[in-house]
Each structure stands twice: as C-alpha cells, then as structure tokens.
Design a protein around this motif. Structure first.
Motif, PDB file in Angstrom:
ATOM      1  N   PHE A   1     -11.717   5.508  14.523  1.00 38.53           N
ATOM      2  CA  PHE A   1     -12.136   4.136  14.251  1.00 38.53           C
ATOM      3  C   PHE A   1     -13.480   4.142  13.548  1.00 38.53           C
ATOM      4  CE2 PHE A   1      -9.200   3.913  17.772  1.00 38.53           C
ATOM      5  CZ  PHE A   1      -8.311   2.953  17.315  1.00 38.53           C
ATOM      6  N   LEU A   2     -13.447   3.838  12.267  1.00 43.32           N
ATOM      7  CA  LEU A   2     -14.693   3.711  11.522  1.00 43.32           C
ATOM      8  C   LEU A   2     -14.943   2.230  11.317  1.00 43.32           C
ATOM      9  CD1 LEU A   2     -14.335   6.466   8.729  1.00 43.32           C
ATOM     10  CD2 LEU A   2     -15.426   6.648  10.976  1.00 43.32           C
ATOM     11  N   ASP A   3     -16.159   1.781  11.637  1.00 52.09           N
ATOM     12  CA  ASP A   3     -16.447   0.367  11.404  1.00 52.09           C
ATOM     13  C   ASP A   3     -16.701   0.145   9.911  1.00 52.09           C
ATOM     14  OD1 ASP A   3     -19.061   1.054  10.797  1.00 52.09           O
ATOM     15  OD2 ASP A   3     -19.776   0.694  12.837  1.00 52.09           O
TER      16      ASP A   3
ATOM     17  N   ASN B   1      -7.308   6.852   6.237  1.00 52.95           N
ATOM     18  CA  ASN B   1      -6.410   5.722   5.994  1.00 52.95           C
ATOM     19  C   ASN B   1      -6.895   4.560   6.854  1.00 52.95           C
ATOM     20  OD1 ASN B   1      -4.253   3.865   6.235  1.00 52.95           O
ATOM     21  ND2 ASN B   1      -2.812   5.457   5.546  1.00 52.95           N
ATOM     22  N   SER B   2      -7.493   3.557   6.218  1.00 59.52           N
ATOM     23  CA  SER B   2      -8.130   2.503   7.011  1.00 59.52           C
ATOM     24  C   SER B   2      -7.111   1.529   7.614  1.00 59.52           C
ATOM     25  CB  SER B   2      -9.162   1.749   6.161  1.00 59.52           C
ATOM     26  OG  SER B   2      -8.633   1.422   4.922  1.00 59.52           O
ATOM     27  N   ASP B   3      -5.854   1.551   7.135  1.00 61.88           N
ATOM     28  CA  ASP B   3      -4.824   0.735   7.779  1.00 61.88           C
ATOM     29  C   ASP B   3      -4.346   1.402   9.073  1.00 61.88           C
ATOM     30  OD1 ASP B   3      -4.958  -1.072   5.712  1.00 61.88           O
ATOM     31  OD2 ASP B   3      -3.441  -0.007   4.524  1.00 61.88           O
ATOM     32  N   LYS B   4      -3.995   2.662   8.942  1.00 62.82           N
ATOM     33  CA  LYS B   4      -3.477   3.377  10.126  1.00 62.82           C
ATOM     34  C   LYS B   4      -4.601   3.921  11.002  1.00 62.82           C
ATOM     35  CE  LYS B   4      -0.200   5.782   7.647  1.00 62.82           C
ATOM     36  NZ  LYS B   4       0.639   6.971   7.551  1.00 62.82           N
ATOM     37  N   LYS B   5      -5.831   3.842  10.477  1.00 64.35           N
ATOM     38  CA  LYS B   5      -7.001   4.401  11.189  1.00 64.35           C
ATOM     39  C   LYS B   5      -6.796   5.885  11.497  1.00 64.35           C
ATOM     40  CE  LYS B   5      -8.717   0.143  12.238  1.00 64.35           C
ATOM     41  NZ  LYS B   5      -8.981  -0.317  10.864  1.00 64.35           N
ATOM     42  N   THR B   6      -6.421   6.624  10.495  1.00 61.15           N
ATOM     43  CA  THR B   6      -6.223   8.060  10.700  1.00 61.15           C
ATOM     44  C   THR B   6      -7.022   8.842   9.668  1.00 61.15           C
ATOM     45  OG1 THR B   6      -4.250   7.998   9.313  1.00 61.15           O
ATOM     46  CG2 THR B   6      -3.906   7.934  11.710  1.00 61.15           C
ATOM     47  N   LEU B   7      -7.465  10.004  10.128  1.00 61.87           N
ATOM     48  CA  LEU B   7      -8.148  10.932   9.230  1.00 61.87           C
ATOM     49  C   LEU B   7      -7.298  12.200   9.147  1.00 61.87           C
ATOM     50  CD1 LEU B   7     -10.907  11.667   7.713  1.00 61.87           C
ATOM     51  CD2 LEU B   7     -11.473  12.885   9.815  1.00 61.87           C
ATOM     52  N   ASP B   8      -6.920  12.559   7.914  1.00 68.04           N
ATOM     53  CA  ASP B   8      -6.258  13.847   7.690  1.00 68.04           C
ATOM     54  C   ASP B   8      -7.306  14.812   7.171  1.00 68.04           C
ATOM     55  OD1 ASP B   8      -3.180  13.496   7.974  1.00 68.04           O
ATOM     56  OD2 ASP B   8      -3.881  11.693   6.922  1.00 68.04           O
TER      57      ASP B   8
END
Ligand SMILES: *[C@@H]1O[C@H](CO)[C@@H](O)[C@H](O)[C@H]1NC(C)=O
Ligand SMILES: *[C@@H]1O[C@H](CO)[C@@H](O)[C@H](O)[C@H]1NC(C)=O
Length: 224
Positions: free
Chosen positions: A150-152, A76-83
């Motif tokens: 954090f993925l750029d 999720n690039s808004d929340k910067k989370t990976l599930d």
C-alpha cells in the motif's frame, strides 16, 4: 647443670609420648597452600581474561553491497501489487586478527519508501559457514516475487518520479546477522548485528543498458 650431666632417658624423660600432632599441622598447611594456589589461579585467570579481552576484543564486521541487478520493479496501483526482481551481491569483511566468524544466519529485508516488501535468507543453517580472520567473503541474495503493497498518494508520485528518472530506485535493504566469534573451535562471544544498506539501483529490464551500480558500505549496528 643437672640436666647436662645426666644422660637423657630414652624418651627424654617425658614419659609415654603421645604422637605429635602432625595431622593437624599438615591439614592447616594444606588449607593455607590451597588458598594460595586458589588466589594465584584467580589472579592469573583475571589477568588472562583481561589480556584476551584486550587482544581478542571482537571487532564488528564490515558489510558492503558490491553489485545490484534490478530487472523488475513494477507497481500496479489498481491491484496494489509490486512485482520485483532484485539480485544483490554482498561482501563481508572480518577485520579481526585472531577471531574467526561463524554465521548462524543472515536475513535480508527489503523496503521501498519505508514500506516492507520482501524477506529472504541470505545465510541459514543449510549454508552457514566459517570465515577465517582477516578475510573477505561474498554472499548474495535474490529478491523475486510479488507483494501486496500500500503506497499512499505521495509515495506513488515518488515512485513515478524515480521511474521516470532513468528508473533509478532508492531501495533500503536491512540485514539481520547472527554471528559467533570463534577462537579456533571455541566460541568467544555471540552477537547480533544489523546492517543498514540504502542502495540506488537502476532498473535494467529488456536488455536496457544502465549505469553501473555504485558499491556502498553498510552501517553496522551491534546489538550485543
Ligand atoms: C542482470 O540480470 C539479468 C537477468 O537475470 C541478466 O541478463 C543481466 O546480465 C544481469 N546484469 C548484470 C549487470 O549482472
Ligand atoms: C551475484 O550474485 C548472483 C546470485 O547469487 C551470482 O549469480 C553472481 O555471480 C554474483 N555476481 C558477482 C559479481 O559476484
């Protein structure tokens, strides 16, 4: 001559005898004998350890990823989370003919595009065990959860690329292993190793049929 004809006196004519210096002789002999035994022992020990080094030289284990099941991998690039939800099956082969292995721990770290996202215990003190010589064992690990990541921009576009490429993701799994090499009950040596396992795994959520996982053998780095 005169000596031969005369019968010898009781004590050979030497007058009162002092006791022969037996003790001195004996202790000198003893010391000499002790050093001989010591040197022989040292040589034998040296030979024995040389031979055992040659015969028992621990060979590093072989480590493979035999199966992987990735059922969730959403960024999720808004929340910067990976599930994520990834189940891995490993095999470890002990190639040694005489030495058993005892696993103190095996930890696995998972990375996506060089970014760390999960750490699990594959083996710890609760489930550590011995592996006999020339045998293969199975172990497994479940990576499951949510991680702030954090993925750029270029990493995000790589993520989209892999997601759209049949959802085949490149995930790097690095394992830290602490092992004791055992001869019977005796620990011959301890070693720390790293197994480096770059895997390609297809996302298989929602009952989607995906191409089967291709097993890989990991690179092993022995740190001594
Ligand atoms: C992968 O895991 C899911 C959910 O746990 C399961 O339904 C599925 O059968 C597994 N697939 C394989 C190939 O093991
Ligand atoms: C892989 O590991 C999972 C989780 O421990 C286990 O349930 C499953 O049976 C293993 N699959 C194989 C093929 O060993």
């Amino acid at each position: 001559m005169a000596d031969e004809k005369q019968p010898p006196l009781m004590n050979g004519g030497y007058g009162p005898l002092t006791p022969p210096p037996y003790n001195q002789h004996r202790s000198r002999n003893c010391l000499c004998c002790f050093f001989k035994v010591l040197i022989t022992l040292i040589i034998l020990l040296g030979l024995a350890s040389l031979i055992s080094c040659l015969i028992l030289r621990p060979r590093p284990l072989k480590f493979s990823v035999t199966n992987a099941n990735l059922t969730q991998f959403n960024y999720n690039s808004d929340k910067k989370t990976l599930d994520y939800n990834l189940v891995l099956n490993f095999t470890a082969r002990n190639p040694n003919k005489k030495l058993g292995l005892y696993y103190d721990y095996v930890e696995a770290n998972a990375f996506y595009q060089d970014v760390w996202f999960s750490l699990i215990d594959v083996i710890n003190w609760e489930n550590s065990f011995r592996q006999s010589p020339k045998s293969t064992i199975e172990m497994s690990g479940v990576f499951k959860g949510q991680q702030v990541l954090f993925l750029d921009e270029s990493q995000r576009s790589q993520f989209d690329l892999e997601k759209n490429n049949h959802g085949v993701f490149n995930i790097f799994v690095g394992l830290d292993l602490k092992i004791r090499y055992k001869l019977g009950r005796m620990t011959v040596t301890k070693s720390k190793s790293k197994a480096k396992c770059p895997i390609k795994v297809a996302l298989s959520g929602d009952g989607k049929i995906v191409s089967p996982f291709e097993p890989i053998e990991c690179d092993i780095d022995v740190k001594g």
